[in-house]
Design a protein around this motif. Structure first.
Motif, PDB file in Angstrom:
ATOM      1  N   ASN A 136     -71.197  19.837   8.418  1.00  0.00           N
ATOM      2  CA  ASN A 136     -70.627  18.518   8.183  1.00  0.00           C
ATOM      3  C   ASN A 136     -71.060  17.993   6.821  1.00  0.00           C
ATOM      4  N   GLN A 172     -63.376  24.399  19.142  1.00  0.00           N
ATOM      5  CA  GLN A 172     -63.121  23.083  18.574  1.00  0.00           C
ATOM      6  C   GLN A 172     -61.731  23.030  17.953  1.00  0.00           C
ATOM      7  N   ASN A 173     -61.250  21.807  17.752  1.00  0.00           N
ATOM      8  CA  ASN A 173     -59.982  21.586  17.073  1.00  0.00           C
ATOM      9  C   ASN A 173     -60.209  20.542  15.983  1.00  0.00           C
ATOM     10  N   CYS A 174     -59.917  20.906  14.733  1.00  0.00           N
ATOM     11  CA  CYS A 174     -60.125  20.001  13.605  1.00  0.00           C
ATOM     12  C   CYS A 174     -58.783  19.479  13.098  1.00  0.00           C
ATOM     13  N   GLU A 184     -61.795  15.950  10.798  1.00  0.00           N
ATOM     14  CA  GLU A 184     -62.547  15.550  11.987  1.00  0.00           C
ATOM     15  C   GLU A 184     -62.391  16.608  13.063  1.00  0.00           C
ATOM     16  N   CYS A 185     -63.505  17.142  13.535  1.00  0.00           N
ATOM     17  CA  CYS A 185     -63.498  18.216  14.528  1.00  0.00           C
ATOM     18  C   CYS A 185     -63.976  17.677  15.877  1.00  0.00           C
ATOM     19  N   THR A 186     -63.309  18.087  16.939  1.00  0.00           N
ATOM     20  CA  THR A 186     -63.703  17.693  18.290  1.00  0.00           C
ATOM     21  C   THR A 186     -63.711  18.918  19.182  1.00  0.00           C
ATOM     22  N   ASP A 187     -64.509  18.873  20.244  1.00  0.00           N
ATOM     23  CA  ASP A 187     -64.552  19.977  21.195  1.00  0.00           C
ATOM     24  C   ASP A 187     -63.232  20.066  21.938  1.00  0.00           C
ATOM     25  N   THR A 188     -62.843  21.274  22.291  1.00  0.00           N
ATOM     26  CA  THR A 188     -61.554  21.449  22.961  1.00  0.00           C
ATOM     27  C   THR A 188     -61.576  21.010  24.410  1.00  0.00           C
ATOM     28  N   SER A 193     -66.509  16.133   9.532  1.00  0.00           N
ATOM     29  CA  SER A 193     -67.351  15.524  10.553  1.00  0.00           C
ATOM     30  C   SER A 193     -67.062  16.163  11.901  1.00  0.00           C
ATOM     31  N   GLY A 194     -68.057  16.148  12.766  1.00  0.00           N
ATOM     32  CA  GLY A 194     -67.884  16.656  14.123  1.00  0.00           C
ATOM     33  C   GLY A 194     -67.963  18.155  14.271  1.00  0.00           C
ATOM     34  N   ALA A 227     -62.131  18.035  24.985  1.00  0.00           N
ATOM     35  CA  ALA A 227     -61.577  16.698  24.822  1.00  0.00           C
ATOM     36  C   ALA A 227     -60.139  16.723  25.340  1.00  0.00           C
TER      37      ALA A 227
END
Length: 326
Positions: A73, A99-101, A120-124, A50-51, A126
């Motif tokens: 995803n 991104q960082n998962c 779960e991946c989020t933009d760096t 996800s993400g 964040a």
């Protein structure tokens, strides 16, 4: 990074003259899409991504191999199945750009098909990963309690108990170093010599007292920064000098590289713990390139301890860690 036997636990616990294990092949077809697993051959390991940003990809591994590149995803499953009752450990091998998962529910014993691994991946942009450092307090790469004279800690792994005691400052090969005395239940006994200088964990050497007396030391000393930002790499080349009774010293030139891969929450026999994921590669004049991955406690009572170590041949996790700090 406590103690060395013939070499340091973090830097050299398995490096000297070990062989390089073969890496798994990429589990994708010619267009980059994951190949479907064959459940008839064993237990399928999978979950959900996800993400993940549009047009990006994340490379996952199981047990240090079986590379799988997820391009979108949704559900994923490794093409290489595992035997029922065997261990699995899903990790991120390559992060998507920007991104960082992180992986949760990523390890365990495969009694049946596994489908709850979450990536779960989020933009760096964040919250920034705090890195491995912790200033004057305990951090992933160091814990000041390991240098407090009289402090003791024991680590139990697969029935083997290793007991350590901080002995205070001594002179070792002309330098001031903190001595740690260690014994274990298989008959080994050794002293190791380290220090913390200028934000670097300095490892000088060790003396094996039982069962095969010898000494190993670094020339120059191995100095690893305790503060590494996300994906930062640190490399040093040293001579690992071995001295055995009645024999001339033998020096092996060795290059070690450390890379910090971010925070990861993992579940082990110790519980669910936030860790720092650290990759280590080593290459010497007597061995080809080999690689380990280590998860170090990021904070709390297990800060600085090895919570999980994945070598080319096995994955180990302590069953119990007990400490007595003054």
């Amino acid at each position: 990074m406590r103690g060395m036997k013939c070499c340091t636990k973090l830097a050299m616990s398995a490096i000297v003259l070990a062989s390089l294990a073969a890496c798994g092949d990429d589990d994708n077809d010619d267009e980059g899409n994951p190949n479907p697993p064959d459940p008839a051959l064993g237990v399928v390991i999978g979950g959900n991504v996800s993400g993940l940003g549009s047009g990006k990809s994340v490379v996952l591994q199981n047990n240090g191999g079986s590379d799988l590149r997820a391009l979108q995803n949704g559900k994923f499953a490794f093409n290489n199945v595992v035997a029922q009752g065997s261990q699995y450990s899903v990790t991120v091998s390559a992060q998507p750009d920007g991104q960082n998962c992180k992986v949760t529910n990523g390890s365990g014993t495969a009694q049946g098909d596994v489908s709850n691994v979450a990536v779960e991946c989020t933009d760096t942009n964040a919250p920034v990963d705090p890195g491995t450092g912790g200033g004057e307090t305990a951090s992933c790469m160091d814990n000041p309690n390991f240098r407090g004279a009289g402090n003791t800690w024991s680590i139990t792994t697969k029935g083997r108990v290793e007991t350590n005691k901080a002995m205070g400052l001594v002179t070792y090969r002309g330098v001031s170093a903190h001595q740690t005395h260690a014994v274990d239940t298989i008959g080994l006994e050794w002293d190791s010599y380290t220090n913390l200088i200028g934000g670097k964990f300095v490892q000088y050497g060790s003396q094996m007292l039982k069962s095969a007396p010898n000494e190993s030391y670094f020339s120059p000393a191995l100095e690893v920064p305790i503060s590494l930002p996300l994906n930062q790499t640190y490399t040093q080349t040293v001579d690992v000098v071995t001295v055995q009774p009645g024999a001339a010293p033998v020096a092996v030139k060795t290059t070690l590289t450390y890379t910090y891969r971010g925070r990861e929450t993992i579940t082990t026999p110790l519980g669910t713990i936030e860790t720092c994921k650290l990759e280590l590669t080593g290459e010497s004049t007597l061995s080809s390139l080999i690689k380990w991955t280590q998860w170090l406690g990021a904070s709390g009572k297990y800060a600085g301890f090895h919570i999980r170590t994945q070598s080319p041949s096995e994955t180990t996790e302590p069953d119990k860690i007990e400490m007595s700090w003054n």
